[in-house]
Write a protein that holds these residues in place. Structure first.
Motif, short mmCIF file in Angstrom:
data_model
loop_
_atom_site.label_atom_id
_atom_site.label_comp_id
_atom_site.label_asym_id
_atom_site.label_seq_id
_atom_site.Cartn_x
_atom_site.Cartn_y
_atom_site.Cartn_z
N ALA A 18 42.58 71.39 50.92
CA ALA A 18 41.61 72.38 51.33
C ALA A 18 42.22 73.34 52.33
N GLU A 19 41.88 74.61 52.15
CA GLU A 19 42.36 75.60 53.10
C GLU A 19 41.59 75.43 54.40
N PRO A 20 42.26 75.62 55.55
CA PRO A 20 41.54 75.48 56.81
C PRO A 20 40.45 76.53 56.93
N VAL A 21 39.33 76.14 57.51
CA VAL A 21 38.21 77.05 57.68
C VAL A 21 38.38 77.76 59.02
N PRO A 22 38.49 79.10 59.00
CA PRO A 22 38.70 79.82 60.25
C PRO A 22 37.44 79.84 61.12
N GLU A 23 37.65 80.04 62.41
CA GLU A 23 36.51 80.13 63.33
C GLU A 23 35.99 81.55 63.42
N GLU A 24 36.86 82.51 63.25
CA GLU A 24 36.48 83.93 63.29
C GLU A 24 37.09 84.63 62.09
N PRO A 25 36.44 85.68 61.60
CA PRO A 25 37.00 86.40 60.46
C PRO A 25 38.30 87.11 60.83
N GLU A 26 39.25 87.14 59.87
CA GLU A 26 40.52 87.80 60.11
C GLU A 26 40.35 89.32 60.13
N ASP A 27 39.44 89.82 59.33
CA ASP A 27 39.22 91.25 59.18
C ASP A 27 38.08 91.70 60.10
N PRO A 28 38.33 92.66 60.97
CA PRO A 28 37.26 93.11 61.90
C PRO A 28 36.09 93.78 61.20
N ASN A 29 36.25 94.17 59.91
CA ASN A 29 35.16 94.80 59.17
C ASN A 29 34.18 93.79 58.60
N ARG A 30 34.51 92.51 58.68
CA ARG A 30 33.63 91.46 58.16
C ARG A 30 32.56 91.13 59.20
N LEU A 31 31.38 90.80 58.72
CA LEU A 31 30.27 90.41 59.60
C LEU A 31 30.13 88.90 59.61
N LEU A 32 29.50 88.39 60.64
CA LEU A 32 29.20 86.96 60.73
C LEU A 32 27.70 86.75 60.64
N GLY A 33 27.30 85.62 60.05
CA GLY A 33 25.89 85.30 59.96
C GLY A 33 25.69 83.87 59.48
N ARG A 34 24.42 83.51 59.28
CA ARG A 34 24.07 82.18 58.78
C ARG A 34 23.17 82.33 57.57
N ILE A 35 23.33 81.42 56.63
CA ILE A 35 22.47 81.42 55.45
C ILE A 35 21.11 80.86 55.88
N THR A 36 20.08 81.69 55.76
CA THR A 36 18.75 81.27 56.20
C THR A 36 17.91 80.72 55.06
N LYS A 37 18.11 81.27 53.87
CA LYS A 37 17.38 80.81 52.68
C LYS A 37 18.36 80.83 51.53
N TYR A 38 18.27 79.82 50.66
CA TYR A 38 19.13 79.82 49.47
C TYR A 38 18.47 79.00 48.38
N ASN A 39 18.32 79.61 47.20
CA ASN A 39 17.73 78.95 46.04
C ASN A 39 18.86 78.71 45.04
N GLU A 40 19.38 77.49 45.02
CA GLU A 40 20.52 77.17 44.17
C GLU A 40 20.18 77.34 42.69
N ALA A 41 18.97 76.99 42.30
CA ALA A 41 18.57 77.10 40.90
C ALA A 41 18.60 78.55 40.42
N ARG A 42 18.24 79.47 41.29
CA ARG A 42 18.21 80.88 40.92
C ARG A 42 19.49 81.63 41.33
N GLY A 43 20.30 81.00 42.18
CA GLY A 43 21.60 81.56 42.52
C GLY A 43 21.59 82.71 43.51
N PHE A 44 20.62 82.71 44.42
CA PHE A 44 20.63 83.75 45.44
C PHE A 44 19.95 83.25 46.71
N GLY A 45 20.12 84.03 47.77
CA GLY A 45 19.50 83.69 49.04
C GLY A 45 19.64 84.83 50.02
N PHE A 46 19.54 84.49 51.31
CA PHE A 46 19.61 85.51 52.35
C PHE A 46 20.46 85.03 53.52
N ILE A 47 21.19 85.97 54.10
CA ILE A 47 22.00 85.71 55.29
C ILE A 47 21.40 86.50 56.44
#
Length: 113
Positions: free
Chosen positions: A35-64
């Protein structure tokens, strides 16, 4: 000793080297990609950080929910294939605007620590 051990026990030297070359040194155990190591911060400053608040696996979408409290739609295709997505996971992502609808959604999502 079971019947399988006796087969493996009888193979030594070049015979065993040939088998190892075919199936790997773990005698039939599938080699696993590390497994590739999971970074603590994004390498690219243009990337945003967030948390998945809702996710429906059966339908394949959610919200961050981004760190600035903005909520973005995310589709399963934004993650690498075969990745399990769960609520509460911390992710980094990029934004993309849909030309037809004009809505912004999260793309190229990666899990973070």
């Amino acid at each position: 000793m079971n019947k399988f051990n006796s087969v493996w026990d009888g193979l030594k030297g070049p015979e065993m080297d040939e088998i190892n070359a075919l199936i790997g040194p773990n005698l039939g155990m599938s080699p696993r990609k590390k497994a590739e190591p999971v970074p603590e911060e994004p390498e690219d400053p243009n990337r945003l950080l967030g948390r998945i608040t809702k996710y429906n696996e059966a339908r394949g979408f959610g919200f961050i929910q981004a760190e600035d409290d903005t909520e973005y739609f995310i589709h399963a295709s934004a993650f690498a294939e075969g990745v399990e997505v769960w609520r509460g996971a911390r992710v980094s992502f990029e934004l993309s605007r849909n030309i037809q609808t004009g809505k912004t959604s999260a793309v190229n999502a990666r899990f973070m620590r």
